[in-house]
Design a protein around this motif. Structure first.
Motif, PDB file in Angstrom:
ATOM      1  N   ALA A  65      18.879   7.437   1.530  1.00 59.26           N
ATOM      2  CA  ALA A  65      17.723   7.665   0.660  1.00 59.26           C
ATOM      3  C   ALA A  65      17.993   7.194  -0.764  1.00 59.26           C
ATOM      4  O   ALA A  65      17.099   6.664  -1.439  1.00 59.26           O
ATOM      5  CB  ALA A  65      17.346   9.139   0.669  1.00 59.26           C
ATOM      6  N   THR A  66      19.213   7.381  -1.237  1.00 55.66           N
ATOM      7  CA  THR A  66      19.578   6.914  -2.583  1.00 55.66           C
ATOM      8  C   THR A  66      19.496   5.406  -2.676  1.00 55.66           C
ATOM      9  O   THR A  66      18.944   4.842  -3.634  1.00 55.66           O
ATOM     10  CB  THR A  66      20.990   7.389  -2.952  1.00 55.66           C
ATOM     11  N   ASP A  67      20.016   4.706  -1.662  1.00 59.62           N
ATOM     12  CA  ASP A  67      19.972   3.247  -1.684  1.00 59.62           C
ATOM     13  C   ASP A  67      18.543   2.735  -1.578  1.00 59.62           C
ATOM     14  O   ASP A  67      18.176   1.743  -2.233  1.00 59.62           O
ATOM     15  CB  ASP A  67      20.820   2.682  -0.548  1.00 59.62           C
ATOM     16  N   GLN A  68      17.709   3.392  -0.780  1.00 63.75           N
ATOM     17  CA  GLN A  68      16.305   3.007  -0.706  1.00 63.75           C
ATOM     18  C   GLN A  68      15.632   3.154  -2.070  1.00 63.75           C
ATOM     19  O   GLN A  68      14.845   2.296  -2.479  1.00 63.75           O
ATOM     20  CB  GLN A  68      15.594   3.868   0.340  1.00 63.75           C
ATOM     21  N   LEU A  69      15.950   4.231  -2.765  1.00 63.99           N
ATOM     22  CA  LEU A  69      15.370   4.465  -4.087  1.00 63.99           C
ATOM     23  C   LEU A  69      15.839   3.398  -5.072  1.00 63.99           C
ATOM     24  O   LEU A  69      15.046   2.898  -5.888  1.00 63.99           O
ATOM     25  CB  LEU A  69      15.762   5.862  -4.566  1.00 63.99           C
ATOM     26  N   ILE A  70      17.102   3.036  -4.994  1.00 60.03           N
ATOM     27  CA  ILE A  70      17.642   2.000  -5.876  1.00 60.03           C
ATOM     28  C   ILE A  70      16.941   0.658  -5.634  1.00 60.03           C
ATOM     29  O   ILE A  70      16.697  -0.110  -6.572  1.00 60.03           O
ATOM     30  CB  ILE A  70      19.164   1.866  -5.661  1.00 60.03           C
ATOM     31  N   CYS A  71      16.599   0.374  -4.384  1.00 56.64           N
ATOM     32  CA  CYS A  71      15.979  -0.912  -4.036  1.00 56.64           C
ATOM     33  C   CYS A  71      14.478  -0.951  -4.296  1.00 56.64           C
ATOM     34  O   CYS A  71      13.841  -1.988  -4.093  1.00 56.64           O
ATOM     35  CB  CYS A  71      16.242  -1.223  -2.567  1.00 56.64           C
ATOM     36  N   CYS A  72      13.903   0.148  -4.750  1.00 48.85           N
ATOM     37  CA  CYS A  72      12.456   0.222  -4.915  1.00 48.85           C
ATOM     38  C   CYS A  72      12.017  -0.460  -6.214  1.00 48.85           C
ATOM     39  O   CYS A  72      12.532  -0.140  -7.290  1.00 48.85           O
ATOM     40  CB  CYS A  72      12.041   1.696  -4.920  1.00 48.85           C
ATOM     41  N   PRO A  73      11.061  -1.384  -6.169  1.00 49.10           N
ATOM     42  CA  PRO A  73      10.601  -2.068  -7.384  1.00 49.10           C
ATOM     43  C   PRO A  73       9.862  -1.121  -8.331  1.00 49.10           C
ATOM     44  O   PRO A  73       9.265  -0.126  -7.894  1.00 49.10           O
ATOM     45  CB  PRO A  73       9.649  -3.142  -6.852  1.00 49.10           C
ATOM     46  N   PRO A  74       9.872  -1.407  -9.629  1.00 44.55           N
ATOM     47  CA  PRO A  74       9.212  -0.527 -10.594  1.00 44.55           C
ATOM     48  C   PRO A  74       7.717  -0.353 -10.352  1.00 44.55           C
ATOM     49  O   PRO A  74       7.186   0.747 -10.516  1.00 44.55           O
ATOM     50  CB  PRO A  74       9.496  -1.189 -11.950  1.00 44.55           C
ATOM     51  N   ALA A  75       7.011  -1.423  -9.974  1.00 45.46           N
ATOM     52  CA  ALA A  75       5.562  -1.288  -9.729  1.00 45.46           C
ATOM     53  C   ALA A  75       5.286  -0.344  -8.570  1.00 45.46           C
ATOM     54  O   ALA A  75       4.283   0.387  -8.578  1.00 45.46           O
ATOM     55  CB  ALA A  75       4.945  -2.656  -9.454  1.00 45.46           C
ATOM     56  N   THR A  76       6.159  -0.351  -7.560  1.00 41.55           N
ATOM     57  CA  THR A  76       6.001   0.555  -6.425  1.00 41.55           C
ATOM     58  C   THR A  76       6.124   2.006  -6.875  1.00 41.55           C
ATOM     59  O   THR A  76       5.360   2.877  -6.432  1.00 41.55           O
ATOM     60  CB  THR A  76       7.055   0.240  -5.351  1.00 41.55           C
ATOM     61  N   MET A  77       7.071   2.277  -7.745  1.00 44.23           N
ATOM     62  CA  MET A  77       7.252   3.643  -8.243  1.00 44.23           C
ATOM     63  C   MET A  77       6.056   4.091  -9.083  1.00 44.23           C
ATOM     64  O   MET A  77       5.504   5.169  -8.878  1.00 44.23           O
ATOM     65  CB  MET A  77       8.537   3.730  -9.070  1.00 44.23           C
ATOM     66  N   GLU A  78       5.659   3.267 -10.019  1.00 46.15           N
ATOM     67  CA  GLU A  78       4.612   3.674 -10.953  1.00 46.15           C
ATOM     68  C   GLU A  78       3.222   3.587 -10.328  1.00 46.15           C
ATOM     69  O   GLU A  78       2.389   4.471 -10.542  1.00 46.15           O
ATOM     70  CB  GLU A  78       4.695   2.806 -12.209  1.00 46.15           C
ATOM     71  N   GLY A  79       2.956   2.521  -9.588  1.00 44.97           N
ATOM     72  CA  GLY A  79       1.623   2.346  -9.027  1.00 44.97           C
ATOM     73  C   GLY A  79       1.272   3.411  -8.013  1.00 44.97           C
ATOM     74  O   GLY A  79       0.190   4.013  -8.075  1.00 44.97           O
ATOM     75  N   PHE A  80       2.168   3.668  -7.073  1.00 44.32           N
ATOM     76  CA  PHE A  80       1.877   4.685  -6.069  1.00 44.32           C
ATOM     77  C   PHE A  80       1.874   6.083  -6.672  1.00 44.32           C
ATOM     78  O   PHE A  80       1.093   6.941  -6.239  1.00 44.32           O
ATOM     79  CB  PHE A  80       2.862   4.596  -4.901  1.00 44.32           C
ATOM     80  N   TYR A  81       2.732   6.338  -7.654  1.00 44.42           N
ATOM     81  CA  TYR A  81       2.687   7.657  -8.300  1.00 44.42           C
ATOM     82  C   TYR A  81       1.315   7.898  -8.925  1.00 44.42           C
ATOM     83  O   TYR A  81       0.731   8.974  -8.776  1.00 44.42           O
ATOM     84  CB  TYR A  81       3.773   7.775  -9.368  1.00 44.42           C
ATOM     85  N   ARG A  82       0.791   6.893  -9.601  1.00 48.06           N
ATOM     86  CA  ARG A  82      -0.532   7.024 -10.213  1.00 48.06           C
ATOM     87  C   ARG A  82      -1.594   7.323  -9.160  1.00 48.06           C
ATOM     88  O   ARG A  82      -2.454   8.195  -9.358  1.00 48.06           O
ATOM     89  CB  ARG A  82      -0.863   5.725 -10.964  1.00 48.06           C
ATOM     90  N   ASP A  83      -1.511   6.640  -8.021  1.00 46.46           N
ATOM     91  CA  ASP A  83      -2.506   6.872  -6.967  1.00 46.46           C
ATOM     92  C   ASP A  83      -2.287   8.216  -6.282  1.00 46.46           C
ATOM     93  O   ASP A  83      -3.266   8.881  -5.888  1.00 46.46           O
ATOM     94  CB  ASP A  83      -2.443   5.735  -5.943  1.00 46.46           C
ATOM     95  N   LEU A  84      -1.047   8.625  -6.118  1.00 42.09           N
ATOM     96  CA  LEU A  84      -0.768   9.928  -5.509  1.00 42.09           C
ATOM     97  C   LEU A  84      -1.400  11.067  -6.294  1.00 42.09           C
ATOM     98  O   LEU A  84      -1.858  12.060  -5.713  1.00 42.09           O
ATOM     99  CB  LEU A  84       0.751  10.145  -5.419  1.00 42.09           C
ATOM    100  N   MET A  85      -1.430  10.936  -7.604  1.00 41.16           N
ATOM    101  CA  MET A  85      -2.006  11.991  -8.436  1.00 41.16           C
ATOM    102  C   MET A  85      -3.525  12.087  -8.270  1.00 41.16           C
ATOM    103  O   MET A  85      -4.136  13.078  -8.675  1.00 41.16           O
ATOM    104  CB  MET A  85      -1.646  11.771  -9.902  1.00 41.16           C
ATOM    105  N   GLN A  86      -4.133  11.062  -7.667  1.00 40.33           N
ATOM    106  CA  GLN A  86      -5.575  11.098  -7.398  1.00 40.33           C
ATOM    107  C   GLN A  86      -5.878  11.344  -5.921  1.00 40.33           C
ATOM    108  O   GLN A  86      -7.044  11.419  -5.527  1.00 40.33           O
ATOM    109  CB  GLN A  86      -6.201   9.760  -7.819  1.00 40.33           C
TER     110      GLN A  86
END
Length: 294
Positions: free
Chosen positions: A199-220
Motif C-alpha cells: 500500500a505504501t508503494d502504491q501511494l508513492i506511485c500515485c500521481p498528484p492529480a490523482t490524489m487531488e482530483g479524486f479527493y475533490r470529487d470524493l468530498m462531493q
C-alpha cells in the motif's frame, strides 16, 4: 492476459483478464483510491485456485493509477470511473451475469453505475462493497478529531506536493509520510508489513492529480438515493471496525440503501480489508459467485 483499453476521453487503461471468454459468470474487481489492481491479488489467487478458467476475472488499474495513463485533474471523477467500468465490461466481460466488487472508491464506482450505464444493471447478480461509503465523507474525522478539519483536508495535498517535488526513487528512499498515512490511517490490527509495504508503494506511485482530483470529487460524493436500482440484488457490505476513512456508520448507511443487503463488521480491521482480511473478503465473494452461477 494483459490488455490496454481506450476510455471515452482518450486515456489508456491497463486491464488484466483471467479465465475463459465464454465463462458463465464474470467477476470485476474495482480497486481503492491511490492503489492499483494488486489491491485484489489475494482474491484473484483464491478465485483461480477454486474455479480455474471456469470463472472470468477482470481487474484493471483505474485512470490515473498503476500502469494506466495519468489523468488530468478534471478527469479524476467517480462518474468517469463508472464510464471506464462500463467500457471494461463491454470489452472484456463474458456475455452472462456479472459479480461486481469495489473497494473504497471502487465501491463508489459501483454506486454510480446505474446512473452512467443503466443498461448493465440487469446483468448484475452480486455486489460486494468493501470499506466504502455512499456519501457524507466530509464528516469523517480519520480518527484524528483533535487536528481539525483543515489539517485533515491537507493530507492529500501534502502527498501530492511530495509527488511533484520528489521523484519516486526519492520518495521510496524516505517514505516517512506515506508510511505514516498507511500505518496510522489505512490499516488496523494486526499489521502485516508486506501488505503495508504494498500500500505504501502504491501511494508513492500515485500521481498528484490523482490524489487531488479524486479527493475533490470524493468530498462531493452522494449516491445513497441511486442505490435502490440494486434492490434485491444479492449485496454484501464489509467494513473494518477500525476503518478511519469509511467507518462503520457509513457502511450501515450504505447497507440500508439496498433492500436485502447484508452488513458484516470485521473486528480490529482498518480500511484495506482485501489485504488485511483476505479470507473474509474471498469467502463472501465466492458466496456471490456461487449465487450467480446457480
Amino acid at each position: 492476459m494483459r490488455h490496454t483499453l481506450t476510455t471515452h476521453d482518450g486515456l489508456t487503461l491497463h486491464v488484466t483478464t483471467h479465465g475463459r471468454e465464454d465463462a458463465a459468470v464474470t467477476v470485476l474487481l474495482a480497486h481503492c483510491w491511490t492503489a492499483d489492481e494488486e489491491d485484489w491479488h489475494y482474491q484473484v489467487r483464491d478465485l483461480l485456485d477454486r474455479y480455474g478458467a471456469d470463472l472470468r476475472i477482470v481487474t484493471w488499474d483505474a485512470r490515473g493509477h498503476g500502469r494506466s495513463q495519468e489523468a488530468p485533474l478534471e478527469a479524476c471523477t467517480i462518474a468517469d470511473l463508472a464510464r471506464d467500468l462500463g467500457a471494461v465490461v463491454d470489452a472484456h466481460a463474458a456475455d452472462g451475469p456479472l459479480v461486481l466488487a469495489g473497494h473504497s472508491i471502487g465501491g463508489m464506482t459501483l454506486m454510480e453505475l446505474p446512473e452512467t450505464r443503466p443498461d448493465l444493471v440487469h446483468r448484475v447478480r452480486g455486489l460486494l462493497f468493501v470499506s466504502t461509503s455512499s456519501g457524507d465523507l466530509g464528516t469523517v474525522t480519520l480518527g484524528l478529531p483533535d487536528v481539525g478539519s483543515a489539517a485533515r483536508r491537507a493530507i492529500p495535498h501534502v502527498l501530492a506536493l511530495r509527488a511533484r517535488l520528489l521523484t519516486r526513487r526519492e520518495r521510496r528512499r524516505t517514505p516517512s509520510i506515506e508510511r505514516y498515512v498507511v500505518n496510522r490511517l489505512l490499516f488496523g490490527e494486526p499489521l502485516r508489513l508486506r501488505d503495508a509495504g504494498l500500500a505504501t508503494d502504491q501511494l508513492i506511485c500515485c500521481p498528484p492529480a490523482t490524489m487531488e482530483g479524486f479527493y475533490r470529487d470524493l468530498m462531493q460524493h452522494e449516491r445513497l438515493a441511486g442505490l435502490a436500482a440494486y434492490d434485491d440484488v444479492p449485496a454484501i457490505v464489509l467494513v473494518g471496525s477500525a476503518d478511519r476513512l469509511t467507518p462503520p456508520p457509513h457502511a450501515r448507511r450504505l447497507a440500508g440503501g439496498i433492500r436485502g443487503a447484508r452488513l458484516l463488521v470485521a473486528p480490529g480491521a482498518g480500511h484495506y480489508l482485501p489485504l488485511e482480511r483476505p479470507e473474509l473478503v474471498t469467502e463472501h465473494l465466492v458466496a456471490l459467485v456461487e449465487g450467480a452461477r446457480g
